[in-house]
Design an enzyme around this catalytic site. Structure first.
Site, PDB file in Angstrom:
ATOM      1  N   SER A 197      11.951   9.390 -23.154  1.00 61.36           N
ATOM      2  CA  SER A 197      11.531  10.239 -24.265  1.00 61.36           C
ATOM      3  C   SER A 197      12.044  11.672 -24.196  1.00 61.36           C
ATOM      4  O   SER A 197      12.136  12.335 -25.218  1.00 61.36           O
ATOM      5  CB  SER A 197      10.008  10.234 -24.369  1.00 61.36           C
ATOM      6  OG  SER A 197       9.428  10.591 -23.128  1.00 61.36           O
ATOM      7  N   HIS A 225      10.401   4.864 -28.480  1.00 58.48           N
ATOM      8  CA  HIS A 225      11.529   5.527 -29.148  1.00 58.48           C
ATOM      9  C   HIS A 225      12.671   4.570 -29.480  1.00 58.48           C
ATOM     10  O   HIS A 225      13.705   5.000 -29.993  1.00 58.48           O
ATOM     11  CB  HIS A 225      12.050   6.675 -28.269  1.00 58.48           C
ATOM     12  CG  HIS A 225      11.017   7.718 -28.007  1.00 58.48           C
ATOM     13  ND1 HIS A 225      10.827   8.801 -28.836  1.00 58.48           N
ATOM     14  CD2 HIS A 225      10.082   7.819 -27.025  1.00 58.48           C
ATOM     15  CE1 HIS A 225       9.821   9.537 -28.368  1.00 58.48           C
ATOM     16  NE2 HIS A 225       9.359   8.952 -27.272  1.00 58.48           N
ATOM     17  N   LYS A 256       6.163   7.138 -34.029  1.00 56.45           N
ATOM     18  CA  LYS A 256       7.577   7.523 -34.172  1.00 56.45           C
ATOM     19  C   LYS A 256       8.099   6.888 -35.468  1.00 56.45           C
ATOM     20  O   LYS A 256       7.714   7.298 -36.552  1.00 56.45           O
ATOM     21  CB  LYS A 256       8.368   7.083 -32.947  1.00 56.45           C
ATOM     22  CG  LYS A 256       8.259   8.021 -31.765  1.00 56.45           C
ATOM     23  CD  LYS A 256       7.005   7.954 -31.016  1.00 56.45           C
ATOM     24  CE  LYS A 256       6.930   9.014 -29.938  1.00 56.45           C
ATOM     25  NZ  LYS A 256       5.652   9.111 -29.307  1.00 56.45           N
TER      26      LYS A 256
END
Ligand code: PMP
Length: 409
Positions: A197, A225, A256
């Site tokens: 990340s 992610h 996200k």
């Protein structure tokens, strides 16, 4: 001296003060605030779009994880509004008891089919997924093996487990093998971020899979992610490497690409069934609210039906890699829309973030312990919805600020 006296004198030395003393002494953040260099808890007065409003001023956002820009997609917003109309604003209880709605179960089926696993289980945050899953699976005679750069929620999940926790050097496969050999006769779970990340690099999944097979370990990938970003159809890191069947558990967050808040774990039906009955962060916490569940469901459909969003995200990512590198910035090992700019000393990174803010750019600062000491970063991340004009403004700002503080020539 009799033992009573020894005890009394020890107690005198240990005399308690005030548990809040540490708070009164904590001045790190206050010092930054007083120097006008505090880059945290900045207040935004608008949506998480490429353009945001801060202090009444328009800024370009390059610090958001809204990779596909779906938090403002009309279909996602509409789905959330409709869910509130039907189910209200909260579930007033845990999934385990009164808090499971039909839309929770439908979303679990949808996520399982999206990730191509038998089952999925949804939690109220991604952080809680890692806490609940790792602590449920790793018992007192087991070992959990993690990458040094894994997300804080993985580390905390390990701390809550009763097993042994072992860390290998970041993405270093011989160090991973060293631990697998050392714990050959124990039951083992390897947990890695799919995309790391802070620096945006990708886990070496092909080798992790090969080593896990060799030593009989199970694999869990935190793909916070990766989902929506990596892989031919946005299914994440395992799809990127063609290893979907080889990864036992895939974890994702909604915070996200999936445009909301919450998270899920997916895997075989038996494993998910077990986690469902053992994960304390699921059982003892209220279920995700209807608006969030409906947003994620709509976001998944958009990921399937609008692949052009992912293409735009990668086009923007390529432009920024090239732009920042051409300007002379060190961008680290990233292979994804998270592009860090290596600055060095913490103070320089704080100054740089504030100078970027002056230039109308919102970017994040990352200092130790999130990165090694002396490797402070400005972490930028991109969205499908950034335009070329937005990105050109960002590159100009970086050029001006980078020259002023002397990290580019
Ligand atoms: N894992 C990773 C890799 C993350 O980056 C994050 C969020 N920063 C989480 C887990 C936690 O997810 P959530 O924000 O949904 O709690």
């Amino acid at each position: 001296m009799d033992s009573r006296l020894v005890q009394d004198s020890q107690m005198a030395v240990k005399k308690s003060t005030d548990i809040f003393d540490k708070c009164f002494r904590f001045d790190k953040a206050k010092t930054l605030i007083s120097h006008g260099l505090y880059p945290y808890f900045r207040v935004i007065e608008s949506a998480q779009d490429p353009e945001i409003i801060m202090n009444g001023r328009k800024m370009i956002m390059v610090g958001s994880n809204n990779y596909l820009g779906l938090t403002s997609h009309p279909k996602v917003k509409e789905a959330a509004i409709e869910a509130i109309k039907k189910y209200g604003t909260g579930c007033a209880g845990s999934r385990f008891l009164n808090g499971t709605l039909d839309i929770h179960v439908k979303l679990e089926e949808k996520l399982a089919s999206f990730i191509r696993k038998e089952s999925a289980l949804i939690f109220s945050t991604g952080f809680q997924v890692n806490l609940g899953v790792i602590s449920a699976l790793v018992g007192k005679d087991d070992v959990v093996i993690i990458d040094k750069m894994d997300h804080a929620s993985i580390i905390d999940g390990c701390r809550l487990s009763f097993g042994e926790v072992k860390k290998f050097k970041h993405n270093d496969m011989s160090d991973l093998e060293r631990l697998l050999t050392e714990y050959e006769d124990k039951d083992k779970l390897i947990v890695v971020d799919g995309v790391f990340s802070m620096e945006g690099d990708i886990a070496n999944l092909p080798e992790i899979v090969a080593l896990a097979k060799k030593y009989g370990a199970r694999i869990m990938v935190d793909d916070a992610h990766g989902i929506g970003v990596l892989g031919k159809t946005g299914r994440g890191t395992a799809e990127h490497f063609g290893l979907e069947d080889e990864v036992d558990l895939i974890m994702g967050t909604y915070s996200k690409s999936l445009a909301s808040i919450g998270g899920f774990i997916s895997g075989s039906a038996d494993t998910i069934h077990y986690i469902k009955h053992l994960a304390r962060s699921l059982i003892f916490s209220a279920s995700p609210p209807p608006a969030s569940v409906a947003s994620v469901s709509a976001a998944l459909e958009i990921i399937e039906n609008e692949p052009e969003r992912r293409e735009m995200l990668w086009k923007n990512t390529r432009k920024m890699f090239k732009g920042l590198k051409d300007l002379g910035f060190e961008v680290g090992p990233s292979q994804t829309p998270i592009i860090p700019i290596v600055v060095g000393e913490d103070e320089k990174a704080f100054i740089m973030a504030m100078m970027l803010q002056e230039e109308g750019v919102f970017a994040n600062v990352v200092v130790s312990p999130a990165v090694p000491n002396g490797r402070a970063l400005i972490r930028t991340s991109y969205m499908a919805t950034h335009t070329d004009e937005h990105l050109d403004i960002v590159l100009k700002a970086f050029e001006k600020v980078g020259r002023k503080i002397g990290i580019i020539g």
